[in-house]
Write an enzyme that holds these catalytic residues in place. Structure first.
Site, PDB file in Angstrom:
ATOM      1  N   HIS A  28       0.853  -1.182   0.000  1.00 18.91           N
ATOM      2  CA  HIS A  28       0.000   0.000   0.000  1.00 18.91           C
ATOM      3  C   HIS A  28       0.894   1.239   0.000  1.00 18.91           C
ATOM      4  CE1 HIS A  28      -3.907  -2.007   1.711  1.00 18.91           C
ATOM      5  NE2 HIS A  28      -3.299  -2.767   0.805  1.00 18.91           N
ATOM      6  N   GLU A  59       1.174   3.940   1.818  1.00 23.69           N
ATOM      7  CA  GLU A  59       1.773   4.402   3.066  1.00 23.69           C
ATOM      8  C   GLU A  59       2.955   3.522   3.482  1.00 23.69           C
ATOM      9  OE1 GLU A  59      -2.784   4.986   3.473  1.00 23.69           O
ATOM     10  OE2 GLU A  59      -1.379   3.645   2.465  1.00 23.69           O
ATOM     11  N   CYS A 115      -5.839   2.361   5.842  1.00 22.38           N
ATOM     12  CA  CYS A 115      -6.475   1.113   6.252  1.00 22.38           C
ATOM     13  C   CYS A 115      -5.834   0.664   7.561  1.00 22.38           C
ATOM     14  CB  CYS A 115      -6.313   0.050   5.170  1.00 22.38           C
ATOM     15  SG  CYS A 115      -4.664  -0.690   5.104  1.00 22.38           S
ATOM     16  N   CYS A 162      -2.020  -0.322   7.353  1.00 21.02           N
ATOM     17  CA  CYS A 162      -1.094   0.807   7.249  1.00 21.02           C
ATOM     18  C   CYS A 162      -1.061   1.615   8.543  1.00 21.02           C
ATOM     19  CB  CYS A 162      -1.484   1.695   6.074  1.00 21.02           C
ATOM     20  SG  CYS A 162      -1.318   0.879   4.470  1.00 21.02           S
TER      21      CYS A 162
END
Length: 332
Positions: A84, A86, A114, A117
């Site tokens: 992801h 991040e 999310c 993360c």
């Protein structure tokens, strides 16, 4: 920036840092500047067809911030459910500054984090997050993390994983043999070991490289897919850190298929000891509770930045939905 590759993070950082330094004295808000560029990274990722519509920038917490790392969503091209934006920004920063203390650094994300993360950010010591789009915006574009947030509403002792000691003795022996001296392993439906993982944070200069995460990433790399549904299992020596557990959920471990609405099978994640995997900051048992808490009660400061117009905030998602219509985007 639209002509840069999302994989060339050094070039991206040079470009954004130069633009920021040129903007000093022009009355531009620092938070707005970096969030606009996180959104621009998300748009670049969609236009380049190199991943999902998410971008992130990690900076120092100085009067004139220095960019430490940048990231976009590369889940599909890297076959990595943890890739992801991040986490990619955090890994990029750690690669560039292997001995850097990320305490009180600032993460700018095109979208609300999310749980995977968010717990990785808390666990690595990052001090605060500014984001633009909300989880509801992401859901509307086809990226829902409602299932992961629902899991986080469980108390740590009610999470869907199982102690090895609760299994029949013969199965315990087989699983311990599969784990050997590793920190984690992914077990195939036929009982074979697909991949193992160990705490590699110091070796890889990656604060997220705990055993559970490494086993999942190694298994997905081995299989060239990020879908570990349909009877794959995660076996860990310690109880998985929430980042590792959420990574297993993004890999669909414990579900019949990636599209299944079934309840996660607690026998798909098995731990050996009652200790928790550790990252850097706070204890894992506390971090498990963080994603479902109101922002004001979290360990980390998380704040939506609302100065950016709705159209500018959501442009990456608009581009994604347009790409979906004409089938010019990576399949998720």
């Amino acid at each position: 920036m639209r002509f840069l590759s999302t994989y060339d993070t050094d070039a991206i950082i040079r470009h954004i840092q130069a633009e920021y330094e040129a903007s000093l004295g022009m009355g531009i808000h620092t938070e707005e500047f970096f969030l606009q560029h996180a959104i621009a990274l998300a748009e670049l990722n969609v236009r380049s067809n190199s991943g999902g519509p998410f971008g992130a920038i990690l900076t120092s917490n100085d009067i004139q911030p220095r960019i430490l790392g940048v990231g976009v969503n590369h889940v599909v091209p890297l076959h990595d459910p943890t890739a992801h934006a991040e986490i990619m920004a955090l890994r990029d920063a750690a690669r560039r500054y292997p001995d850097y203390d990320f305490t009180n650094t600032i993460l700018y994300s095109s979208c609300e984090c999310c749980p995977m993360c968010l717990t990785a950010i808390i666990g690595s010591g990052i001090g605060s997050i500014f984001y633009s789009c909300t989880t509801e915006d992401a859901d509307e574009a086809g990226f829902s993390d409602a299932r992961q947030y629902a899991l986080c509403r469980n108390a740590p002792n009610k999470l869907p994983f199982t102690s090895l000691s609760a299994l029949p003795s013969e199965e315990q022996t087989q699983l311990l043999a599969a784990l050997a001296d590793h920190g984690a392993a992914v077990i195939a439906p036929d009982g074979s070991t697909i991949a193992t993982g160990d705490d590699s944070r110091d070796v890889l200069h990656d604060p997220t490289a705990i055993a559970s995460v490494q086993a999942i990433r190694n298994a997905c790399s081995q299989l060239q897919q990020f879908d570990l549904s349909n009877s794959y299992r995660l076996l860990t020596r310690d109880k998985p850190h929430p980042t590792g557990f959420m990574a297993s959920d993004w890999a669909y471990i414990g579900y019949p298929s990636a599209s299944s609405q079934a309840t996660r099978d607690p026998l798909a994640t098995i731990y050996c000891s009652n200790n928790y995997e550790e990252m850097i900051n706070s204890d894992a048992q506390t971090i498990y509770c963080q994603p479902s808490l109101p922002n004001r009660e979290r360990i980390i400061s998380t704040r939506r930045y609302s100065r950016i117009t709705h159209a500018a905030r959501s442009n990456a998602f608009y581009l994604w939905k347009d790409a979906v219509k004409i089938n010019k985007r990576l399949a998720y």
